[in-house]
Design a protein around this motif. Sequence first.
Motif, PDB file in Angstrom:
ATOM      1  N   ILE A  18       0.873  -1.059   0.117  1.00  0.00           N
ATOM      2  CA  ILE A  18       0.204   0.042  -0.376  1.00  0.00           C
ATOM      3  C   ILE A  18       0.719   1.277   0.195  1.00  0.00           C
ATOM      4  N   ALA A  19       0.219   2.440  -1.279  1.00  0.00           N
ATOM      5  CA  ALA A  19       1.269   3.522  -0.762  1.00  0.00           C
ATOM      6  C   ALA A  19       0.102   4.187  -0.322  1.00  0.00           C
ATOM      7  N   ILE A  20       0.338   5.249   0.790  1.00  0.00           N
ATOM      8  CA  ILE A  20      -1.222   6.175   1.736  1.00  0.00           C
ATOM      9  C   ILE A  20      -0.151   7.356   1.101  1.00  0.00           C
ATOM     10  N   ILE A  21      -1.300   8.227  -0.371  1.00  0.00           N
ATOM     11  CA  ILE A  21      -0.693  10.354   0.105  1.00  0.00           C
ATOM     12  C   ILE A  21      -1.113  10.838   0.447  1.00  0.00           C
ATOM     13  N   ASN A  25       1.629  20.365   0.464  1.00  0.00           N
ATOM     14  CA  ASN A  25       1.903  21.308   1.363  1.00  0.00           C
ATOM     15  C   ASN A  25       1.483  20.690   2.587  1.00  0.00           C
ATOM     16  N   PRO A  26       1.950  19.769   2.806  1.00  0.00           N
ATOM     17  CA  PRO A  26       1.373  19.587   3.932  1.00  0.00           C
ATOM     18  C   PRO A  26       1.214  20.021   5.057  1.00  0.00           C
ATOM     19  N   ASP A  27      -0.666  19.620   5.569  1.00  0.00           N
ATOM     20  CA  ASP A  27      -1.110  20.341   7.370  1.00  0.00           C
ATOM     21  C   ASP A  27      -0.737  18.943   7.855  1.00  0.00           C
ATOM     22  N   GLY A  28      -1.598  19.553   9.700  1.00  0.00           N
ATOM     23  CA  GLY A  28      -1.767  18.672  10.265  1.00  0.00           C
ATOM     24  C   GLY A  28      -2.517  17.867   9.915  1.00  0.00           C
ATOM     25  N   ASP A  29      -3.578  17.984   9.084  1.00  0.00           N
ATOM     26  CA  ASP A  29      -4.797  16.890   8.676  1.00  0.00           C
ATOM     27  C   ASP A  29      -4.109  15.738   8.038  1.00  0.00           C
ATOM     28  N   THR A  30      -3.992  16.577   6.882  1.00  0.00           N
ATOM     29  CA  THR A  30      -3.988  15.199   5.619  1.00  0.00           C
ATOM     30  C   THR A  30      -2.165  14.401   6.041  1.00  0.00           C
ATOM     31  N   LEU A  31      -1.359  15.008   7.203  1.00  0.00           N
ATOM     32  CA  LEU A  31      -0.009  14.671   7.497  1.00  0.00           C
ATOM     33  C   LEU A  31      -1.299  13.393   8.864  1.00  0.00           C
ATOM     34  N   ARG A  53       4.903  15.114  -2.087  1.00  0.00           N
ATOM     35  CA  ARG A  53       4.732  15.891  -3.467  1.00  0.00           C
ATOM     36  C   ARG A  53       6.214  16.606  -2.144  1.00  0.00           C
ATOM     37  N   ASP A  54       5.731  16.724  -1.923  1.00  0.00           N
ATOM     38  CA  ASP A  54       6.975  18.141  -0.889  1.00  0.00           C
ATOM     39  C   ASP A  54       6.923  17.679   0.831  1.00  0.00           C
ATOM     40  N   LYS A  55       8.717  18.343   0.557  1.00  0.00           N
ATOM     41  CA  LYS A  55       9.173  17.636   1.887  1.00  0.00           C
ATOM     42  C   LYS A  55       7.785  18.168   2.785  1.00  0.00           C
ATOM     43  N   VAL A  56       8.345  16.903   4.275  1.00  0.00           N
ATOM     44  CA  VAL A  56       7.846  17.214   5.888  1.00  0.00           C
ATOM     45  C   VAL A  56       7.968  18.546   6.414  1.00  0.00           C
ATOM     46  N   ALA A  57       7.098  19.494   7.010  1.00  0.00           N
ATOM     47  CA  ALA A  57       8.476  20.518   7.901  1.00  0.00           C
ATOM     48  C   ALA A  57       8.574  19.671   9.209  1.00  0.00           C
ATOM     49  N   GLU A  58      10.204  20.502   9.649  1.00  0.00           N
ATOM     50  CA  GLU A  58       9.994  19.654  11.408  1.00  0.00           C
ATOM     51  C   GLU A  58       9.449  20.039  12.005  1.00  0.00           C
ATOM     52  N   LYS A  59       8.426  21.016  11.971  1.00  0.00           N
ATOM     53  CA  LYS A  59       7.744  21.696  13.445  1.00  0.00           C
ATOM     54  C   LYS A  59       6.391  20.020  13.296  1.00  0.00           C
ATOM     55  N   PHE A  60       6.171  19.511  12.597  1.00  0.00           N
ATOM     56  CA  PHE A  60       5.248  17.661  12.736  1.00  0.00           C
ATOM     57  C   PHE A  60       6.461  16.460  13.183  1.00  0.00           C
ATOM     58  N   TYR A  61       7.658  16.293  13.684  1.00  0.00           N
ATOM     59  CA  TYR A  61       8.293  15.809  13.096  1.00  0.00           C
ATOM     60  C   TYR A  61       7.915  14.913  15.462  1.00  0.00           C
ATOM     61  N   PHE A  62       7.543  15.115  15.462  1.00  0.00           N
ATOM     62  CA  PHE A  62       6.956  15.052  17.003  1.00  0.00           C
ATOM     63  C   PHE A  62       5.747  14.125  16.737  1.00  0.00           C
ATOM     64  N   ILE A  63       4.980  13.926  15.728  1.00  0.00           N
ATOM     65  CA  ILE A  63       4.399  12.448  15.032  1.00  0.00           C
ATOM     66  C   ILE A  63       4.856  11.623  14.824  1.00  0.00           C
ATOM     67  N   ALA A  64       5.112  10.323  15.010  1.00  0.00           N
ATOM     68  CA  ALA A  64       5.627   9.092  14.753  1.00  0.00           C
ATOM     69  C   ALA A  64       5.052   8.996  13.501  1.00  0.00           C
ATOM     70  N   GLY A  65       6.917   8.924  13.139  1.00  0.00           N
ATOM     71  CA  GLY A  65       6.370   8.713  11.049  1.00  0.00           C
ATOM     72  C   GLY A  65       6.366   9.585  10.146  1.00  0.00           C
ATOM     73  N   ASN A  67       8.782  11.310   9.848  1.00  0.00           N
ATOM     74  CA  ASN A  67       9.943  11.887   8.982  1.00  0.00           C
ATOM     75  C   ASN A  67      10.850  10.632   8.487  1.00  0.00           C
ATOM     76  N   THR A  68       9.121   9.849   7.875  1.00  0.00           N
ATOM     77  CA  THR A  68       9.393   8.552   6.887  1.00  0.00           C
ATOM     78  C   THR A  68       8.599   8.824   5.564  1.00  0.00           C
ATOM     79  N   VAL A  69       7.746  10.024   5.729  1.00  0.00           N
ATOM     80  CA  VAL A  69       7.395  10.534   4.377  1.00  0.00           C
ATOM     81  C   VAL A  69       8.012  10.988   3.775  1.00  0.00           C
ATOM     82  N   MET A  70       8.415  10.449   2.939  1.00  0.00           N
ATOM     83  CA  MET A  70       9.089  10.065   1.608  1.00  0.00           C
ATOM     84  C   MET A  70       9.112  10.932   0.253  1.00  0.00           C
TER      85      MET A  70
END
Length: 226
Positions: A18-21, A25-31, A53-65, A67-70
């Motif tokens: 499975i790929a989850i996309i 410009n990901p925000d808190g709800d989509t992430l 398509r975009d890099k996840v902002a580091e401010k969201f890195y407190f959510i487990a995983g 930093n694994t969004v490619m």
Amino acid sequence: MQQNLKDTAQALLEAQHIAIISHKNPDGDTLGSQLALGRALQQTGKDVVLYNRDKVAEKFYFIAGANTVMQYTDGMALPETVVFVDCAEPQLAGFQLTDAVLDGKTIINIDHHASNKRYGTYNYVVSTAGANCQNIYHVLQEMQLPVTADIATALYVGLSTDTGNFMYACEDAWELLPKFLPYITDVHLKDRGLEDNGGNPCMALDGTPLYPVPVGSGVIPIEKIM
């Protein structure tokens, strides 16, 4: 084309790769949607990859995983099942249904926007949900998958994001909140001004004026505010 919760959940249970996309410009709800669903499916032993398509902002890195969004780039192969979360249409995630990479794939569409075009093989779209994470929670419940602390945190972030820190939450969002709080140890506070365009404080649902509070790193223990 299937439209209901049961069929969507069953399709996810039957998929192995499975790929989850999430949307650009990901925000808190989509992430939150992406990470909660991904975590739950990975815990069943499924092969799950997370793309944006975009890099996840580091401010969201407190959510487990987080930093694994490619970052997805054109030409990368996708597995047999592709899940779009919080995307009214695939273009919001940088895809077209006619893209060769989607040819022959099972597409699962989980969203809360009234403008959603029901483009998936399976669609679970509830436009009355204040946040898509509410829909993800119901999918997890239908699959009878447990909500862990990591999953609850991801879902909470989505609920908080799309309801303006619950200032605009509908009744079902408030009903879900108590299910997540026992698992959450820290809360990430959004950089949001609490004044309207006229310089007056925004008002809570009970009429209490709301004012911004400095929080330093933006993350504080939940017992400090609950």
